[in-house]
Design a protein around this motif. Structure first.
Motif, short mmCIF file in Angstrom:
data_model
loop_
_atom_site.label_atom_id
_atom_site.label_comp_id
_atom_site.label_asym_id
_atom_site.label_seq_id
_atom_site.Cartn_x
_atom_site.Cartn_y
_atom_site.Cartn_z
N MET A 171 -15.55 5.94 11.34
CA MET A 171 -15.26 5.60 9.95
C MET A 171 -14.69 4.18 9.89
N THR A 172 -15.06 3.42 8.89
CA THR A 172 -14.56 2.07 8.70
C THR A 172 -13.08 2.10 8.37
N SER A 173 -12.33 1.19 8.99
CA SER A 173 -10.88 1.17 8.81
C SER A 173 -10.43 -0.11 8.11
N ILE A 174 -9.32 0.00 7.41
CA ILE A 174 -8.74 -1.14 6.70
C ILE A 174 -7.22 -1.06 6.77
N THR A 175 -6.59 -2.21 6.88
CA THR A 175 -5.14 -2.30 6.79
C THR A 175 -4.81 -3.08 5.53
N ILE A 176 -3.89 -2.54 4.75
CA ILE A 176 -3.39 -3.21 3.55
C ILE A 176 -2.05 -3.80 3.92
N ILE A 177 -1.88 -5.09 3.73
CA ILE A 177 -0.59 -5.74 3.98
C ILE A 177 0.02 -6.11 2.64
N GLY A 178 1.18 -5.51 2.36
CA GLY A 178 1.87 -5.76 1.10
C GLY A 178 3.23 -6.39 1.32
N PRO A 179 3.32 -7.73 1.24
CA PRO A 179 4.62 -8.36 1.36
C PRO A 179 5.49 -8.02 0.15
N CYS A 180 6.75 -7.73 0.41
CA CYS A 180 7.66 -7.29 -0.65
C CYS A 180 8.95 -8.11 -0.62
N TYR A 181 9.33 -8.66 -1.74
CA TYR A 181 10.65 -9.26 -1.88
C TYR A 181 11.21 -8.80 -3.22
N ASN A 182 12.19 -7.93 -3.16
CA ASN A 182 12.81 -7.35 -4.36
C ASN A 182 11.76 -6.69 -5.25
N GLU A 183 11.00 -5.78 -4.67
CA GLU A 183 9.90 -5.12 -5.38
C GLU A 183 10.12 -3.62 -5.56
N SER A 184 11.37 -3.17 -5.56
CA SER A 184 11.61 -1.73 -5.66
C SER A 184 11.02 -1.13 -6.93
N ASP A 185 10.91 -1.91 -8.00
CA ASP A 185 10.35 -1.39 -9.26
C ASP A 185 8.82 -1.31 -9.24
N ASN A 186 8.18 -1.98 -8.30
CA ASN A 186 6.71 -2.04 -8.29
C ASN A 186 6.05 -1.23 -7.18
N ILE A 187 6.81 -0.84 -6.17
CA ILE A 187 6.21 -0.21 -4.99
C ILE A 187 5.48 1.09 -5.33
N ASP A 188 6.09 1.95 -6.14
CA ASP A 188 5.45 3.23 -6.47
C ASP A 188 4.07 3.01 -7.10
N GLU A 189 4.02 2.13 -8.08
CA GLU A 189 2.74 1.89 -8.77
C GLU A 189 1.73 1.23 -7.83
N PHE A 190 2.18 0.27 -7.03
CA PHE A 190 1.28 -0.39 -6.09
C PHE A 190 0.66 0.63 -5.13
N VAL A 191 1.50 1.47 -4.53
CA VAL A 191 1.01 2.46 -3.57
C VAL A 191 0.05 3.43 -4.25
N SER A 192 0.39 3.88 -5.43
CA SER A 192 -0.48 4.82 -6.15
C SER A 192 -1.84 4.19 -6.43
N ARG A 193 -1.84 2.98 -6.93
CA ARG A 193 -3.11 2.33 -7.29
C ARG A 193 -3.95 1.99 -6.06
N ILE A 194 -3.32 1.51 -5.01
CA ILE A 194 -4.10 1.11 -3.83
C ILE A 194 -4.63 2.33 -3.08
N THR A 195 -3.85 3.41 -3.02
CA THR A 195 -4.36 4.61 -2.33
C THR A 195 -5.52 5.23 -3.11
N ASN A 196 -5.48 5.17 -4.43
CA ASN A 196 -6.61 5.67 -5.23
C ASN A 196 -7.89 4.92 -4.89
N ILE A 197 -7.80 3.61 -4.76
CA ILE A 197 -8.98 2.80 -4.43
C ILE A 197 -9.46 3.11 -3.01
#
Length: 192
Positions: free
Chosen positions: A1-27
């Motif tokens: 199976m084809t593999s991919i790594t998502i790199i998400g740099p974070c600086y003071n992103e506690s308010d955005n992490i949940d939505e980012f993870v939800s949206r990227i895992t859906n894709i």
């Protein structure tokens, strides 16, 4: 199976992490890719690391890297690159300024056109006047000094294949500029 790594740099992103993870895992699930998400806490002062740990506990495909202090955006991406070993790697800031859903079009473009790199290019952005025009001046100045041309309005919203990943991992420089380094390699690339 084809593999991919998502790199998400974070600086003071506690308010955005949940939505980012939800949206990227859906894709990623829609694309049916084997994935790892690397969230890199670049010395945040808020609860970013706590949020990363919550996601690591919920999903074994999510991993965190924590810097002892703020080393900078490019260092955060490079830390993720050092830990990546997949067919493709996607860099996307967790602040959601660039929609993670574009990964689908980027993946289709890189695979169908036999590309090594697909850059995200902003057509319109919501930056203030000073930031927008200082960015334009920077790229014009940079491009006047360099044989390698960097397209204006690009960001570190990029999909690369394993060949580019291998070259990036060879880099030993501490201070890098990925928007300049990746085009310098000369790999076949395009934009969305």
């Amino acid at each position: 199976m084809t593999s991919i790594t998502i790199i998400g740099p974070c600086y003071n992103e506690s308010d955005n992490i949940d939505e980012f993870v939800s949206r990227i895992t859906n894709i990623l699930e829609k694309l049916n890719l084997e994935y790892i998400i690397l969230l890199v806490d670049d010395g945040s002062k808020d609860n970013t690391w706590g949020k990363i740990l919550e996601h690591c506990e919920k999903n074994s495909k999510i991993h965190g890297i924590k810097f002892t202090r703020n080393f900078g955006h490019q260092s955060a991406i490079m830390a993720g690159i050092k830990f990546s070993n997949s067919d493709y790697v996607f860099f996307s800031d967790v602040d959601l300024q660039d929609p993670p859903e574009l990964l689908e079009k980027m993946y289709q473009k890189i695979t169908k056109n036999n590309l090594h790199v697909v850059f995200g290019k902003r057509i319109h952005n919501n930056e203030n006047f000073f930031k927008k025009y200082s960015s334009i001046l920077f790229y014009k100045f940079f491009n006047s000094l360099s044989n390698i041309k960097i397209n204006e309005q690009t960001s570190d919203f990029v999909l690369i294949n394993k060949k580019v990943l291998t070259e990036l991992k060879k880099n030993k420089d501490r201070d890098i500029f990925l928007r300049g380094l990746i085009p310098w390699f000369g790999f076949k690339s395009d934009f969305i």
